[in-house]
Design an enzyme around this catalytic site. Structure first.
Site, PDB file in Angstrom:
ATOM      1  N   GLU A  74      44.658  36.332  91.760  1.00  0.00           N
ATOM      2  CA  GLU A  74      43.753  35.377  92.394  1.00  0.00           C
ATOM      3  C   GLU A  74      44.522  34.094  92.675  1.00  0.00           C
ATOM      4  O   GLU A  74      45.408  33.712  91.921  1.00  0.00           O
ATOM      5  CB  GLU A  74      42.571  35.090  91.470  1.00  0.00           C
ATOM      6  CG  GLU A  74      41.629  36.261  91.396  1.00  0.00           C
ATOM      7  CD  GLU A  74      40.425  35.999  90.511  1.00  0.00           C
ATOM      8  OE1 GLU A  74      40.092  34.829  90.285  1.00  0.00           O
ATOM      9  OE2 GLU A  74      39.820  36.978  90.067  1.00  0.00           O
TER      10      GLU A  74
ATOM     11  N   CYS B 225      40.805  39.768  84.521  1.00  0.00           N
ATOM     12  CA  CYS B 225      41.646  40.958  84.362  1.00  0.00           C
ATOM     13  C   CYS B 225      42.328  41.077  83.014  1.00  0.00           C
ATOM     14  O   CYS B 225      42.148  42.063  82.316  1.00  0.00           O
ATOM     15  CB  CYS B 225      42.683  40.990  85.473  1.00  0.00           C
ATOM     16  SG  CYS B 225      41.922  40.954  87.081  1.00  0.00           S
TER      17      CYS B 225
HETATM   18  C1  UGA Z   1      46.460  39.266  86.929  1.00  0.00           C
HETATM   19  C2  UGA Z   1      47.821  39.890  87.249  1.00  0.00           C
HETATM   20  O1  UGA Z   1      48.833  38.871  87.300  1.00  0.00           O
HETATM   21  C3  UGA Z   1      47.772  40.631  88.570  1.00  0.00           C
HETATM   22  O2  UGA Z   1      49.020  41.274  88.799  1.00  0.00           O
HETATM   23  C4  UGA Z   1      46.655  41.690  88.496  1.00  0.00           C
HETATM   24  O3  UGA Z   1      46.513  42.368  89.727  1.00  0.00           O
HETATM   25  C5  UGA Z   1      45.331  40.998  88.185  1.00  0.00           C
HETATM   26  O4  UGA Z   1      45.453  40.292  86.943  1.00  0.00           O
HETATM   27  C6  UGA Z   1      44.282  42.070  88.117  1.00  0.00           C
HETATM   28  O5  UGA Z   1      44.397  42.958  87.262  1.00  0.00           O
HETATM   29  O6  UGA Z   1      43.410  42.108  88.986  1.00  0.00           O
HETATM   30  P1  UGA Z   1      45.144  37.050  87.729  1.00  0.00           P
HETATM   31  O7  UGA Z   1      44.228  37.355  86.593  1.00  0.00           O
HETATM   32  O8  UGA Z   1      44.570  36.769  89.068  1.00  0.00           O
HETATM   33  O9  UGA Z   1      46.172  38.288  87.940  1.00  0.00           O
HETATM   34  O10 UGA Z   1      45.989  35.768  87.368  1.00  0.00           O
HETATM   35  P2  UGA Z   1      47.423  35.414  86.745  1.00  0.00           P
HETATM   36  O11 UGA Z   1      48.133  34.510  87.663  1.00  0.00           O
HETATM   37  O12 UGA Z   1      48.136  36.610  86.305  1.00  0.00           O
HETATM   38  O13 UGA Z   1      47.004  34.519  85.489  1.00  0.00           O
HETATM   39  C7  UGA Z   1      46.244  35.044  84.399  1.00  0.00           C
HETATM   40  C8  UGA Z   1      46.118  34.016  83.285  1.00  0.00           C
HETATM   41  O14 UGA Z   1      47.357  33.879  82.594  1.00  0.00           O
HETATM   42  C9  UGA Z   1      45.735  32.612  83.749  1.00  0.00           C
HETATM   43  O15 UGA Z   1      44.749  32.108  82.875  1.00  0.00           O
HETATM   44  C10 UGA Z   1      47.024  31.817  83.627  1.00  0.00           C
HETATM   45  O16 UGA Z   1      46.801  30.447  83.369  1.00  0.00           O
HETATM   46  C11 UGA Z   1      47.676  32.507  82.443  1.00  0.00           C
HETATM   47  N1  UGA Z   1      49.155  32.382  82.421  1.00  0.00           N
HETATM   48  C12 UGA Z   1      49.907  32.963  83.379  1.00  0.00           C
HETATM   49  C13 UGA Z   1      49.769  31.699  81.382  1.00  0.00           C
HETATM   50  O17 UGA Z   1      49.098  31.148  80.467  1.00  0.00           O
HETATM   51  N2  UGA Z   1      51.141  31.610  81.340  1.00  0.00           N
HETATM   52  C14 UGA Z   1      51.914  32.187  82.291  1.00  0.00           C
HETATM   53  O18 UGA Z   1      53.158  32.071  82.195  1.00  0.00           O
HETATM   54  C15 UGA Z   1      51.289  32.869  83.339  1.00  0.00           C
END
Ligand code: UGA
Length: 435
Positions: A149, A255
């Protein structure tokens, strides 16, 4: 005249479904997208996109002629052979994935259907095999979606990988789906169960990386190290890689929390105890709550203290509030007797439906005025652009917990802030001002 491309059907017009529909339309395919919610279908038919996702509204408007939205399954079945299933699979009380919406779709398919069912919804490994058993003859392909997202359109158009899982007998269907993705990149062909596992394992691994770096951050705080430097140094090893090593107040979204639990349950249902994932989940839950301790370190009791939350969405560039860390944090702060005010550039409306007794403001400054402390929850760009010296004067006490290590720690200390990051050593205000 451009050649007529194969029509594409999309079932379930949520985040993944709408992005899939809009992007295939952009690639020149006529798309029929079906959702059971008439209201959603009506507004999309008028070109109104109600979710906040960069570029998506433009794409929908630009491709209006190729995009049809309907509530009628029969229209979809008549108009397209290739059907992408994009319904949601939320967690049940037990933590298993709720497959009722997927099952409802399968039940709507006529017997002897010539369609190809392409599963984009995240489902436990074994789901495809069960559907094929129930509907012999149905062509079935697993095609998990990896988009994020906030960058969903770009991720769809430039995927790291496209995974297409099919079992013996469905090679033709797999080739047809691969044809759709040909302009986008390389395709990895697997069997159905492996494709399903690739999706769950990828999300669980990324969540593990986040919980790992969060624990490293917590140790850094004890030993006076800087988790940013540690992550940079670790990431230079290409076996580790530098992405997803940003420490913070935990992962959220629709997710990771759901898929990590679903994988744990899937393993458990087979009798296998996936120990590592228990720790990943627990670390994430505790990480959201650590902010309270950081505030108490400076303020003592939080009773009657006004705490401003900057950002509510689970990450920037989205208004999605599902499993957002802000929800747990706000409740914990209120539990300690704090008055919680909050601002988010786009998620306030959705947040308002979920947050009890939290005052939502129309700007960051309104939230910060007179606050005893601020907590940066979501790293929206506009927070980096605030005039923090001015903010320091407006707050009752210039204290900030930067839950995403997003702000310039030295600049804030120089502006007179007491600054707490995640896994960051302290910078004394005097030392920062002297630099
Ligand atoms: C995640 C996956 O990254 C996608 O590849 C997958 O398709 C998707 O889930 C899904 O299954 O539909 P998303 O949930 O949109 O995507 O967002 P991310 O950017 O992955 O972030 C997820 C969470 O992790 C956020 O709360 C973000 O703040 C946190 N995060 C991310 C961290 O705390 N540290 C990081 O280094 C990266």
């Amino acid at each position: 005249m451009s050649e007529q491309r194969e029509p594409v059907g999309v079932i379930g017009v949520g985040w993944v479904g709408l992005v899939t529909a809009a992007c295939f339309a952009e690639l020149g395919h006529p798309v029929i997208a079906r959702d059971i919610l008439a209201e959603k279908v009506d507004s999309l038919s008028r070109g109104e996109v109600t979710i906040h996702e960069p570029d998506l509204a433009d794409l929908v408007r630009r491709n209006a002629e190729r995009l049809t939205f309907t509530t009628e399954m029969s229209e979809l079945l008549d108009g397209a052979r290739l059907l992408f299933v994009c319904v949601d699979t939320p967690p049940t009380y037990s933590g298993d994935a709720d497959l009722s919406r997927v099952r409802a779709v399968v039940e709507e398919l006529p017997e002897g259907s010539e369609h190809v069912l392409i599963m984009k919804s995240t489902v436990p490994a074994g789901t495809g095999e069960a559907i094929r058993r129930d509907l012999p003859g149905l062509a079935y392909v697993s095609c998990p979606e990896f988009l994020k997202e906030g960058t969903a359109v770009a991720d769809f158009m430039h995927p790291d990988r496209v995974v297409i899982g099919a079992d013996p007998g469905d090679e033709g269907a797999a080739a047809a789906v691969a044809g759709l993705y040909e302009p986008l990149g390389e395709v990895l062909h697997t069997d159905v169960s492996s494709a399903e596992m690739i999706k769950l394992a990828s999300n669980a691994f990324l969540a593990t990386k986040i919980s790992f770096i969060n624990e490293i951050a917590n140790v850094c705080e004890e030993v006076g190290a800087d988790v940013g430097e540690v992550a940079r140094g670790m990431g230079l090893d290409e076996r580790i890689g530098s992405s997803f090593l940003r420490a913070g107040i935990g992962y959220g979204g629709s997710c990771f929390p759901k898929d990590v639990t679903a994988l744990k349950m899937l393993a458990g249902n087979t009798g296998y105890h996936f120990q590592l994932l228990n720790a990943v989940i627990e670390v994430n839950e505790l990480q959201k709550r650590r902010v309270v301790g950081k505030l108490e370190k400076h303020l003592g009791s939080l009773l009657g203290k006004r705490v401003a939350l900057l950002g509510l969405a689970f990450k920037p560039d989205t208004d999605d509030m599902r499993e957002a860390s802000s929800l747990v944090l706000a409740a914990r702060l209120q539990g300690e007797g704090a008055e919680v005010v909050a601002y988010d550039p786009v998620a306030s409306e959705r947040a308002g439906q979920l947050l009890d007794s939290v005052t939502l403001t129309g700007s960051a400054l309104e939230a910060l005025d007179g606050a005893d402390a601020a907590v940066l929850v979501t790293e929206w760009r506009e927070f980096a652009e605030l005039d923090w010296a001015d903010v320091a004067k407006r707050m009752a006490r210039p204290l900030i917990v930067d839950g995403r290590n997003f702000l310039d720690q030295k600049a804030l200390a120089a502006a007179g802030f007491e600054y707490e990051g995640i896994g960051k050593p302290q910078v004394a205000a005097a030392a920062a001002a002297a630099e």
